[in-house]
Design a protein around this motif. Structure first.
Motif, mmCIF file in Angstrom:
data_model
loop_
_atom_site.group_PDB
_atom_site.id
_atom_site.type_symbol
_atom_site.label_atom_id
_atom_site.label_comp_id
_atom_site.label_asym_id
_atom_site.label_seq_id
_atom_site.Cartn_x
_atom_site.Cartn_y
_atom_site.Cartn_z
ATOM 1 N N GLU A 1 1.103 -1.237 0.098
ATOM 2 C CA GLU A 1 -0.440 -0.115 0.026
ATOM 3 C C GLU A 1 1.248 1.537 0.223
ATOM 4 O OE1 GLU A 1 -4.475 -1.754 2.454
ATOM 5 O OE2 GLU A 1 -2.738 -0.314 3.575
ATOM 6 N N THR B 1 1.815 3.878 -2.943
ATOM 7 C CA THR B 1 1.156 5.284 -2.703
ATOM 8 C C THR B 1 2.430 5.810 -3.284
ATOM 9 O OG1 THR B 1 -0.167 4.548 -0.878
ATOM 10 C CG2 THR B 1 0.637 6.976 -1.217
ATOM 11 N N ALA C 1 -5.378 -2.900 -0.547
ATOM 12 C CA ALA C 1 -5.303 -2.002 -1.390
ATOM 13 C C ALA C 1 -5.016 -2.807 -2.730
ATOM 14 C CB ALA C 1 -4.505 -0.850 -1.682
#
Length: 497
Positions: free
Chosen positions: A165, A169, A217
Motif C-alpha cells: 500500500e 502510493t 489496496a
C-alpha cells in the motif's frame, strides 16, 4: 509455506497426511477435542489469524499466550481480556530476548502498578511503525529511481500488505511506472482469503468492509495491473511481463529457499539494487553464499511481541492463578513479591507438574431429571446424597449425567438400600440389645492390615463375630439366618439411600 518445496520429497505423503488433520477455526469458535478439552482461539494481534488459546477442561482452564502485539494496522487487536482469570497461563513470548540493551541498562520494567490500558493506547508506537514503513518504501523508491531493483523476502503477510500500500502510493506520487511482482505458489490463494476473514482484521479494516470498500489496496492494484501475482519464477506470465528495474516480494526470509535465491544471484553485484530483510537473521551469515555482495541491504524490525515493559501490567490484568514461564526468561523477568499468582519455569522436553486448585468437577444434569431426585441429608458430614443408575459421560469438557430410561427416579422404594459410612459400635450394641441379642465389645488390631478394629461378640443362640474396621464391616457366623438378622441391625443404624 511453499508447497512446491515439498512436492517430490520422500516426506510428501507424511506432510499431506498431517495437513488433512488440520481443522480451521473462526474467531472465538469452540472446538472440542476428545470430549474433554474445549479449545478457543483469540487474536494475538501479531498477524492475521495468529492466535492465543484457551483450553477449558473439567478441572479448570489453561491459557496459552504466544507472541502478541497491542497495536496493528491490519490484524485484529490483541484480545487479552478473553484470557483473564485462568487457572494456569503458559507464557510463550520470546520476542524480548533480543532486548539486551534494556537489560544491560538495568531497566527490567518490573513495576506491576503500570496501567495497561494507558500503555496500549500510546499513539507514539503507531506513529513510529507508520514512519518505519514510509522510510522503507522511500528507500525502495530511491533505488528504483537510480535504476536498481528491490528484493523483499519478508515472510509476514501483514507487513507485505502494508508495504504494498505504502510503496504503490509513493510510486504514484512520483509518477513512476514500476512493475511490482509477488512470486509465491500460495500468494494468490492468500490474497483471496483476506476478503472472507474480516473477523481477524482490525477495526479500521472491518469498517471498510461495511462501507463497501476493499479491505486492502491489493484488490485495486490487481485490477489496475500495478502488481502481478505469479506462482513461481519460471511462470510463463512472469517471463512474458518481466521488466527491470522492478520491485519483487518473494520467499524465503532465510535466503536459502525459493525465488529469492535466483533473484539474489542476479542482483547481488548491482550496487543500485536493494535487499530488504527482516531483523531475524544475521545478514553476514545469510549473504555468505552470495559474496561478493555489492547491493545495498536494509534491515527492518517489525512488531514481534509483547514489550518487556508491558509484561508485568499484562499479567496483573490477566490475574491467572499460576504463570508458567520459559526457563530462558528467568533472568529477564523479575516479579514483584506482591504478585497475586505463583510462577513456575519450564524447559524443553521436561514434564512440569502444575498444582490444580480446583479439586471439584461440575456435573451437568437436566432440570427435569434433577427434580425427580430424592435426597438424604447427612448432617454430620454436611452433604446431601441420592441414589440413581445411569451413565456419566464427558462431552464438551463437562461431565453429563444420563439416566437409564427405566430408572428416571431414585431407587427410594427399593428393598436393597446402599449404606454409607461405618456403624457406631455403641449404637450397634444398643440395637442388638433391643432385638434381644446379648453382645460384648473389645478393641484390637488387624494383623493383616495393621489397623485398629472394634470386635463385637454376640452370645448364643445368635453366636457371631462382628468386626468393624476403618474401611469396612464384616459379619462372621455359621448360620445364614443369624447373619441376616445382624445385617438388619447394622442397616438400621445407617441412613440408607
Amino acid at each position: 509455506m511453499e508447497w512446491s518445496w515439498v512436492v517430490g520429497c520422500p516426506c510428501t505423503a507424511d506432510v499431506k497426511d498431517c495437513m488433512l488433520k488440520i481443522n480451521t477455526l473462526n474467531y472465538a469458535q469452540e472446538a472440542c477435542y476428545n470430549g474433554t478439552l474445549v479449545i478457543k482461539a483469540f487474536s494475538s494481534g501479531l498477524e492475521i489469524g495468529s492466535c492465543n488459546w484457551i483450553l477449558n477442561g473439567p478441572k479448570g482452564d489453561i491459557a496459552y499466550l504466544s507472541s502478541s502485539c497491542f497495536f496493528s494496522a491490519h490484524a485484529m487487536t490483541f484480545d487479552y481480556h478473553s484470557l483473564q482469570k485462568s487457572c494456569a497461563l503458559i507464557y510463550s513470548d520470546f520476542s524480548f530476548l533480543s532486548d539486551a540493551q534494556d537489560i544491560e541498562d538495568g531497566d527490567n520494567y518490573s513495576d506491576p502498578t503500570s496501567d495497561l490500558d494507558r500503555a496500549n493506547l500510546n499513539s507514539d508506537e503507531n506513529l513510529e511503525e507508520k514512519e518505519k514503513l514510509v522510510f522503507i518504501c522511500s528507500c525502495a523508491v530511491e533505488s528504483v529511481k537510480d535504476g536498481g531493483s528491490v528484493l523483499i523476502p519478508i515472510n509476514r503477510l501483514g507487513a507485505i500488505l502494508q508495504l504494498l500500500e505504502e510503496m504503490t502510493t509513493l510510486l504514484e506520487a512520483s509518477a513512476m511506472q514500476v512493475p511490482v511482482y509477488i512470486i509465491s505458489s500460495v500468494a494468490e490463494e492468500l490474497l483471496a482469503l483476506l476478503n472472507i476473514i474480516p473477523e481477524w482484521l482490525c477495526k479500521q479494516r472491518q469498517e471498510r468492509l461495511f462501507a463497501g470498500e476493499p479491505l486492502f489496496a491489493h484488490v485495486k492494484l490487481l485490477k489496475e495491473k500495478k502488481i502481478h501475482v505469479v506462482p513461481d519464477i519460471h511462470s510463463h506470465k512472469l517471463l512474458k511481463d518481466w521488466q527491470e528495474p522492478c520491485i519483487v516480494f518473494c520467499p524465503h526470509w532465510s535466503l536459502r529457499l525459493g525465488p529469492v535465491v535466483h533473484l539474489l544471484r542476479r542482483w547481488c553485484g548491482d550496487p543500485k539494487s536493494l535487499l530488504i530483510l527482516e531483523d531475524l537473521v544475521n545478514p553476514e551469515l545469510a549473504l555468505l553464499p552470495f559474496k561478493p555482495v555489492a547491493m545495498k541491504v536494509l534491515q527492518c524490525l517489525f512488531p514481534s511481541g509483547i514489550g518487556m515493559q508491558k509484561v508485568q501490567p499484562l499479567l496483573k490484568t490477566l490475574q491467572p492463578k499460576t504463570v508458567l514461564c520459559p526457563e530462558d526468561l528467568r533472568l529477564q523477568m523479575s516479579f514483584s513479591s506482591e504478585k497475586s499468582f505463583s510462577v513456575l519455569y519450564y524447559s524443553e522436553a521436561e514434564t512440569l507438574k502444575v498444582p490444580c486448585r480446583n479439586n471439584n468437577s461440575d456435573l451437568k444434569i437436566a432440570a427435569d431429571l434433577a427434580s425427580q431426585f430424592y435426597w438424604k441429608t447427612f448432617k454430620n458430614e454436611g452433604i446431601n446424597i441420592t441414589r440413581l443408575k445411569g451413565k456419566l459421560l464427558m462431552e464438551n469438557g463437562r461431565h453429563h449425567l444420563h439416566l437409564d430410561n427405566d430408572k428416571k427416579t431414585s431407587l427410594r422404594n427399593s428393598n436393597s438400600l446402599v449404606s454409607c459410612g461405618l456403624p457406631d459400635a455403641d449404637k450397634l450394641l444398643a440395637t442388638l440389645s433391643n432385638m434381644g441379642i446379648n453382645a460384648s465389645m473389645e478393641h484390637g488390631i488387624d494383623d493383616a492390615e495393621s489397623q485398629n478394629v472394634c470386635i463385637v461378640h454376640t452370645e448364643d443362640p445368635y453366636k457371631a463375630l462382628i468386626e468393624i474396621g476403618n474401611t469396612g464391616t464384616s459379619i462372621t457366623t455359621a448360620d445364614a439366618n443369624i447373619a441376616s438378622i445382624i445385617y438388619k441391625a447394622i442397616d438400621d443404624i445407617f441412613y440408607g439411600v
